[in-house]
Design a protein around this motif. Structure first.
Motif, PDB file in Angstrom:
ATOM      1  N   ARG A  28       0.851  -1.191   0.000  1.00 53.80           N
ATOM      2  CA  ARG A  28       0.000   0.000   0.000  1.00 53.80           C
ATOM      3  C   ARG A  28       0.883   1.236   0.000  1.00 53.80           C
ATOM      4  O   ARG A  28       1.935   1.264   0.604  1.00 53.80           O
ATOM      5  N   VAL A  29       0.431   2.268  -0.693  1.00 49.47           N
ATOM      6  CA  VAL A  29       1.130   3.545  -0.724  1.00 49.47           C
ATOM      7  C   VAL A  29       0.218   4.589  -0.100  1.00 49.47           C
ATOM      8  O   VAL A  29      -0.953   4.690  -0.460  1.00 49.47           O
ATOM      9  N   GLU A  30       0.756   5.324   0.868  1.00 45.98           N
ATOM     10  CA  GLU A  30       0.004   6.404   1.503  1.00 45.98           C
ATOM     11  C   GLU A  30       0.737   7.715   1.231  1.00 45.98           C
ATOM     12  O   GLU A  30       1.966   7.758   1.243  1.00 45.98           O
ATOM     13  N   ILE A  31      -0.012   8.764   1.017  1.00 45.86           N
ATOM     14  CA  ILE A  31       0.568  10.082   0.786  1.00 45.86           C
ATOM     15  C   ILE A  31      -0.118  11.043   1.738  1.00 45.86           C
ATOM     16  O   ILE A  31      -1.334  11.199   1.709  1.00 45.86           O
ATOM     17  N   ASP A  32       0.679  11.688   2.604  1.00 46.64           N
ATOM     18  CA  ASP A  32       0.063  12.607   3.565  1.00 46.64           C
ATOM     19  C   ASP A  32      -0.151  13.974   2.907  1.00 46.64           C
ATOM     20  O   ASP A  32       0.323  14.224   1.798  1.00 46.64           O
ATOM     21  N   ILE A  37       5.531  10.458   1.032  1.00 50.22           N
ATOM     22  CA  ILE A  37       5.104   9.171   0.496  1.00 50.22           C
ATOM     23  C   ILE A  37       5.554   8.074   1.452  1.00 50.22           C
ATOM     24  O   ILE A  37       6.731   7.990   1.807  1.00 50.22           O
ATOM     25  N   VAL A  38       4.598   7.240   1.882  1.00 49.91           N
ATOM     26  CA  VAL A  38       4.887   6.120   2.775  1.00 49.91           C
ATOM     27  C   VAL A  38       4.467   4.851   2.053  1.00 49.91           C
ATOM     28  O   VAL A  38       3.329   4.744   1.599  1.00 49.91           O
ATOM     29  N   ILE A  39       5.393   3.891   1.951  1.00 46.70           N
ATOM     30  CA  ILE A  39       5.091   2.627   1.288  1.00 46.70           C
ATOM     31  C   ILE A  39       5.118   1.527   2.340  1.00 46.70           C
ATOM     32  O   ILE A  39       6.107   1.347   3.041  1.00 46.70           O
ATOM     33  N   LEU A  40       3.999   0.804   2.454  1.00 48.33           N
ATOM     34  CA  LEU A  40       3.875  -0.272   3.424  1.00 48.33           C
ATOM     35  C   LEU A  40       4.054  -1.613   2.728  1.00 48.33           C
ATOM     36  O   LEU A  40       3.584  -1.811   1.611  1.00 48.33           O
TER      37      LEU A  40
END
Length: 60
Positions: A28-32, A37-40
């Motif tokens: 999963r990729v999250e973008i605040d 960019i945070v990649i889980l």
């Protein structure tokens, strides 16, 4: 009027590509809102055997 995006699709593609080259499977990729960019990972890290010294040193 909307604010300009703080990231581009190429930024995400570069980040995911780097993660894959590093041996991780992105899940999963999250973008605040600030564009971070945070990649889980797709998988959970394997369980680690407890170190007996942790008990001796009071860490467990």
């Amino acid at each position: 009027m909307t604010a300009p995006a703080r990231f581009k699709q190429d930024d995400i593609a570069r980040a995911v590509s780097g993660v894959i080259k590093g041996g991780m499977r992105p899940g999963r990729v999250e973008i605040d809102p600030n564009g971070k960019i945070v990649i889980l990972s797709d998988t959970v890290a394997p369980a680690v055997e407890p170190n007996p010294w942790d008990t001796c040193l009071g860490k467990a």
